[in-house]
Design a protein around this motif. Structure first.
Motif, PDB file in Angstrom:
ATOM      1  N   ASP A  25       8.413   2.815   4.776  1.00  0.00           N
ATOM      2  CA  ASP A  25       8.461   1.693   3.851  1.00  0.00           C
ATOM      3  C   ASP A  25       8.634   2.155   2.412  1.00  0.00           C
ATOM      4  OD1 ASP A  25       8.261  -1.281   3.918  1.00  0.00           O
ATOM      5  OD2 ASP A  25       6.719  -0.895   2.406  1.00  0.00           O
ATOM      6  N   SER A  26       8.298   3.419   2.125  1.00  0.00           N
ATOM      7  CA  SER A  26       8.543   3.970   0.791  1.00  0.00           C
ATOM      8  C   SER A  26       9.995   4.384   0.614  1.00  0.00           C
ATOM      9  CB  SER A  26       7.630   5.174   0.547  1.00  0.00           C
ATOM     10  OG  SER A  26       6.265   4.789   0.568  1.00  0.00           O
TER      11      SER A  26
ATOM     12  N   ILE B 203       2.092  -2.683   6.837  1.00  0.00           N
ATOM     13  CA  ILE B 203       2.106  -3.235   5.481  1.00  0.00           C
ATOM     14  C   ILE B 203       1.722  -4.711   5.439  1.00  0.00           C
ATOM     15  CG2 ILE B 203       3.873  -1.579   4.788  1.00  0.00           C
ATOM     16  CD1 ILE B 203       5.889  -3.926   4.851  1.00  0.00           C
TER      17      ILE B 203
ATOM     18  N   SER C  44      -1.359   7.237   5.119  1.00  0.00           N
ATOM     19  CA  SER C  44      -1.404   5.978   4.393  1.00  0.00           C
ATOM     20  C   SER C  44      -2.549   5.129   4.922  1.00  0.00           C
ATOM     21  CB  SER C  44      -0.091   5.199   4.553  1.00  0.00           C
ATOM     22  OG  SER C  44       0.980   5.855   3.931  1.00  0.00           O
TER      23      SER C  44
ATOM     24  N   SER D 109      -4.910   1.145   4.107  1.00  0.00           N
ATOM     25  CA  SER D 109      -5.251  -0.014   3.281  1.00  0.00           C
ATOM     26  C   SER D 109      -6.504  -0.666   3.833  1.00  0.00           C
ATOM     27  CB  SER D 109      -4.105  -1.037   3.246  1.00  0.00           C
ATOM     28  OG  SER D 109      -3.939  -1.652   4.511  1.00  0.00           O
TER      29      SER D 109
ATOM     30  N   MET E  18       3.387   2.377   0.552  1.00  0.00           N
ATOM     31  CA  MET E  18       2.538   2.661   1.693  1.00  0.00           C
ATOM     32  C   MET E  18       3.438   2.968   2.891  1.00  0.00           C
ATOM     33  SD  MET E  18      -0.314   0.274   3.573  1.00  0.00           S
ATOM     34  CE  MET E  18      -1.073   0.824   5.103  1.00  0.00           C
ATOM     35  N   THR E  19       3.125   3.997   3.633  1.00  0.00           N
ATOM     36  CA  THR E  19       3.878   4.537   4.771  1.00  0.00           C
ATOM     37  C   THR E  19       5.124   5.277   4.284  1.00  0.00           C
ATOM     38  OG1 THR E  19       5.506   2.850   5.413  1.00  0.00           O
ATOM     39  CG2 THR E  19       3.208   2.450   6.039  1.00  0.00           C
TER      40      THR E  19
ATOM     41  N   ALA F  28       0.292  -4.703   1.750  1.00  0.00           N
ATOM     42  CA  ALA F  28       1.343  -3.986   1.017  1.00  0.00           C
ATOM     43  C   ALA F  28       2.733  -4.549   1.231  1.00  0.00           C
ATOM     44  CB  ALA F  28       1.318  -2.504   1.406  1.00  0.00           C
TER      45      ALA F  28
ATOM     46  N   VAL G  31      -4.897  -0.114  -1.474  1.00  0.00           N
ATOM     47  CA  VAL G  31      -3.834   0.585  -0.746  1.00  0.00           C
ATOM     48  C   VAL G  31      -3.730   2.005  -1.291  1.00  0.00           C
ATOM     49  CG1 VAL G  31      -1.379   0.618  -0.161  1.00  0.00           C
ATOM     50  CG2 VAL G  31      -2.575  -1.565  -0.427  1.00  0.00           C
TER      51      VAL G  31
ATOM     52  N   LYS H 123       6.156  -3.913  -4.323  1.00  0.00           N
ATOM     53  CA  LYS H 123       5.865  -3.454  -2.973  1.00  0.00           C
ATOM     54  C   LYS H 123       5.229  -2.075  -3.081  1.00  0.00           C
ATOM     55  CE  LYS H 123       8.250  -3.370   1.497  1.00  0.00           C
ATOM     56  NZ  LYS H 123       9.577  -3.432   2.152  1.00  0.00           N
TER      57      LYS H 123
ATOM     58  N   ARG I  67      -2.065   6.228  -0.565  1.00  0.00           N
ATOM     59  CA  ARG I  67      -1.177   7.123   0.190  1.00  0.00           C
ATOM     60  C   ARG I  67      -1.199   8.509  -0.429  1.00  0.00           C
ATOM     61  NH1 ARG I  67       4.977   7.711   0.111  1.00  0.00           N
ATOM     62  NH2 ARG I  67       5.448   8.788   2.056  1.00  0.00           N
TER      63      ARG I  67
END
Length: 460
Positions: free
Chosen positions: A182-183, A202, A268, A270, A178-179, A206, A248, A175, A250
């Protein structure tokens, strides 16, 4: 012999007897002492021999010290070679959600009754570690699902190279980072589910188990990540049918990641430029997945040609206080004469640790790590753990009249109470108020519900 001589002779014999008695006694005692000394010396020699033998064995054992070191940090078993070149660990997490809904009449008319339920949102088991010192690996399977449990499927099968300072190269199914939200690990997110804006962001490029090649780089204050991704490892079929081509990226900067006031600024994005005809569909459950129903839905199956997602992220933390927000734009280029579409979504959240612990920030992923209770509950100590309150406002607009898309506008207010019992156990209580407007394709375009959910989370 005269009487005189007889008396002299008797006196001499008596004197001789008197003098010879002590001498004999002294000789006998000395003999015994000598014998005892000899016995002690022999015993000492035996003791010395035993000590030498055991000393040699202990020295031999020390020289042949085990090549494997075993640790059990926070309940996680890890096996590591003494030279540090190889390691093997076992990880696991279980997120059990229980929830109930209170729908309005319009929602029930559109979708029927939402199902209050209990299910394992996540039930993962993994193996990870290092080999040849500079290489890492992670193999993880998930048995949980949204609204129901599932058979085991790949969550991550990843190979990393860490031999370059401050750099990690990755290859495998993973994964991408990204963001901001979400990280952040699912073990550490503030609410039961991430905000809709993040879940939508995502979606094209992502999501979990993406076939990925790329890497990250960080300094004490800067983070950057860049990846090339394709479809999910869990997808069936051949490459031509299921694998998109995505880039993608970031970037993030943190003013003071380790202590004091820390301000996080990032972005971020994509771009998907080889989009399979049947994969692009922006939709999300209303920030709770006890019931699998999705309220908002913008469907581009068979029409999308390229997709771009981009937006800023901002956060700050100071001691027990934290706030963060993200805003994303979703641009969809469609093939033929169909008009392109554009949507947006955002959220803002804040939280406070009532028991005074500080939030921790990790620049290696430019995201937050979990709360560690100063006085953990359990371990025979009777601590209270850590308590946290939080609130979030989330908004997503999947309507674009110029493109003829009416996916709906969704607003969600979430209030949460989290109890971090210890480093392994957490309970999360969320109340959600969901309001949807201008949703096309349903009888009642304006509807909503309230929901209450409890998560029991165990991880090691």
């Amino acid at each position: 012999m005269t009487l005189r001589n007889i008396l002299l002779a008797g006196t001499a014999l008596g004197a001789a007897a008197l003098l010879s008695g002590p001498a004999f006694a002294a000789t006998s005692a000395q003999a015994e002492l000598n014998a005892l000394k000899a016995q002690i010396e022999a015993l000492q020699k035996k003791i010395d021999d035993v000590e030498i033998q055991h000393g040699n064995k202990i020295k031999s054992l020390e020289e042949r010290k085990s090549d494997v070191e075993v640790s059990l940090n926070n309940g996680r078993p890890v096996f590591k070679t003494a030279d540090g070149n190889f390691s093997f660990g076992i990880t696991g997490r279980a997120h059990l959600d229980v929830g109930a809904y209170d729908q309005d009449a319009a929602s029930a008319a559109n979708f029927g009754g939402l199902r209050g339920n209990a299910n394992f949102r996540r039930a993962r088991v993994g193996l990870n570690g290092t080999f040849a010192k500079d290489f890492g690996y992670n193999i993880e399977f998930n048995f949980g699902d949204s609204g129901t449990e599932s058979n085991a499927r790949i969550y991550e099968v990843l190979l990393t190279y860490n031999g370059i300072e401050n750099t990690q190269l990755v290859l495998g199914a993973t994964k991408p980072k990204m963001t901001l939200d979400d990280s952040t690990s699912s073990n550490d997110i503030t609410f039961i589910e991430r905000a809709t804006a993040v879940n939508l962001a995502i979606t094209p490029a992502a999501g979990e188990a993406r076939m990925t090649a790329g890497g990250t780089y960080n300094t004490d204050n800067f983070f950057g990540g860049l990846y090339y991704t394709m479809g999910s490892a869990a997808a069936g079929g051949g490459l031509d049918d299921y694998d998109s081509s995505n880039v993608v990226g970031r970037l993030a900067y943190a003013t003071s990641p380790k202590e004091g006031l820390n301000v996080h600024i990032g972005a971020s994005g994509s771009h998907s430029f080889n989009v399979p005809a049947d994969t692009i569909r922006f939709r999300d459950r209303p920030e709770l997945r006890v019931d699998p129903l999705r309220y908002i839905d913008a469907n581009f199956v068979g029409t999308a040609d390229a997709v771009s997602v981009y937006g800023p992220e901002l956060a700050l933390n100071y001691g027990p206080f934290r706030a963060q927000g993200e805003y994303y734009i979703y641009d969809i280029s469609r093939n033929g004469v169909l008009a392109d579409a554009s949507f947006d979504a955002w959220y803002l959240q804040a939280s406070w640790i009532l028991t005074g612990e500080s939030y921790r920030y990790d620049i290696k992923k430019a995201a937050y790590s979990g709360v560690r209770p100063a006085n953990p509950f359990g371990f025979g100590k009777g601590g209270s753990g850590a308590w946290e309150i939080a609130a979030r406002y989330s908004e997503a607009d999947l309507n674009d009249a110029s493109a003829g898309i009416a996916g709906g506008e969704q607003e969600i207010i979430t209030v949460g109470l989290n109890w971090y019992a210890n480093n392994n156990l957490r309970f999360m209580l969320n109340y959600l108020n969901v309001d949807v407007k201008n949703r096309g394709g349903v009888v009642n375009p304006n509807f909503g519900h309230d929901a209450v959910a409890l998560r029991t989370q165990f991880a090691f």
